[in-house]
Design a protein around this motif. Sequence first.
Motif, mmCIF file in Angstrom:
data_model
loop_
_atom_site.group_PDB
_atom_site.id
_atom_site.type_symbol
_atom_site.label_atom_id
_atom_site.label_comp_id
_atom_site.label_asym_id
_atom_site.label_seq_id
_atom_site.Cartn_x
_atom_site.Cartn_y
_atom_site.Cartn_z
ATOM 1 N N GLU A 51 0.811 -1.218 0.000
ATOM 2 C CA GLU A 51 0.000 0.000 0.000
ATOM 3 C C GLU A 51 0.846 1.271 0.000
ATOM 4 N N ARG A 53 4.480 3.193 -1.818
ATOM 5 C CA ARG A 53 5.546 3.173 -2.818
ATOM 6 C C ARG A 53 6.325 4.477 -2.698
ATOM 7 N N SER A 109 -0.279 5.989 -12.083
ATOM 8 C CA SER A 109 -0.121 4.551 -12.356
ATOM 9 C C SER A 109 -0.367 3.728 -11.105
ATOM 10 N N PHE A 110 0.150 4.185 -9.963
ATOM 11 C CA PHE A 110 -0.067 3.478 -8.701
ATOM 12 C C PHE A 110 -1.551 3.483 -8.340
ATOM 13 N N GLU A 112 -4.106 3.677 -10.382
ATOM 14 C CA GLU A 112 -4.787 2.744 -11.286
ATOM 15 C C GLU A 112 -4.518 1.298 -10.875
ATOM 16 N N GLU A 113 -3.300 1.028 -10.470
ATOM 17 C CA GLU A 113 -2.900 -0.325 -10.064
ATOM 18 C C GLU A 113 -3.674 -0.798 -8.831
ATOM 19 N N VAL A 114 -3.888 0.094 -7.858
ATOM 20 C CA VAL A 114 -4.550 -0.289 -6.608
ATOM 21 C C VAL A 114 -6.051 -0.005 -6.632
#
Length: 190
Positions: A51, A53, A109-110, A112-114
């Motif tokens: 959760e 980065r 991007s993070f 969208e990823e989560v």
Amino acid sequence: MSRSPALLRSATAEDALFLADLWGDLLRRADHQDQVSDVELIIKTAESSPERRLVIAEYDGHPAGAVLLVLSTLSPLDLEPVVQVFTPCVAPGFRRHGLGHLLMEAAVSFAEEVGAVYLASAARADSRSGNRFLARLGFGSKATLRVVATPLLRGRLTAQRPGRSVPTGGRQVGQILAARRSLRRSQVPD
């Protein structure tokens, strides 16, 4: 095809000194070594958590900027998933090379990823460039974060407690205000 001089990577323990220098005025007030230790803990936490980065932007092989991304909720009351974008920052010698946008692309991007629908960020109130950067990207004001030292707030709450008057020159503030109101009423022409 030419290679771009900018790239993104995850932070490692070797980045602690760079990050402590980059974020120095945003970290807790302590000596520099304690700040480096704090950053090392932040890096370890980010490495071990899906959760979080911590992204480093490099320019020509040199660390040039960073951003901490944390999946959370919009607030403890609004449980909408949001990626908090903490301190997107580019070192002064590397600004105007698109690194800020690159860090924000990593944030998107993070998110969208989560599966987060929203991103939230903050800039210091006195950072005109930081606030303008976020506004240009579409960030709007949702709330104002206000901060006060605990002893200061305790003192203010104690002084403003109902039924408690603060002595001023031998008279109570409540008595002084009542006398002023009475004087104003007596001066109003009929």
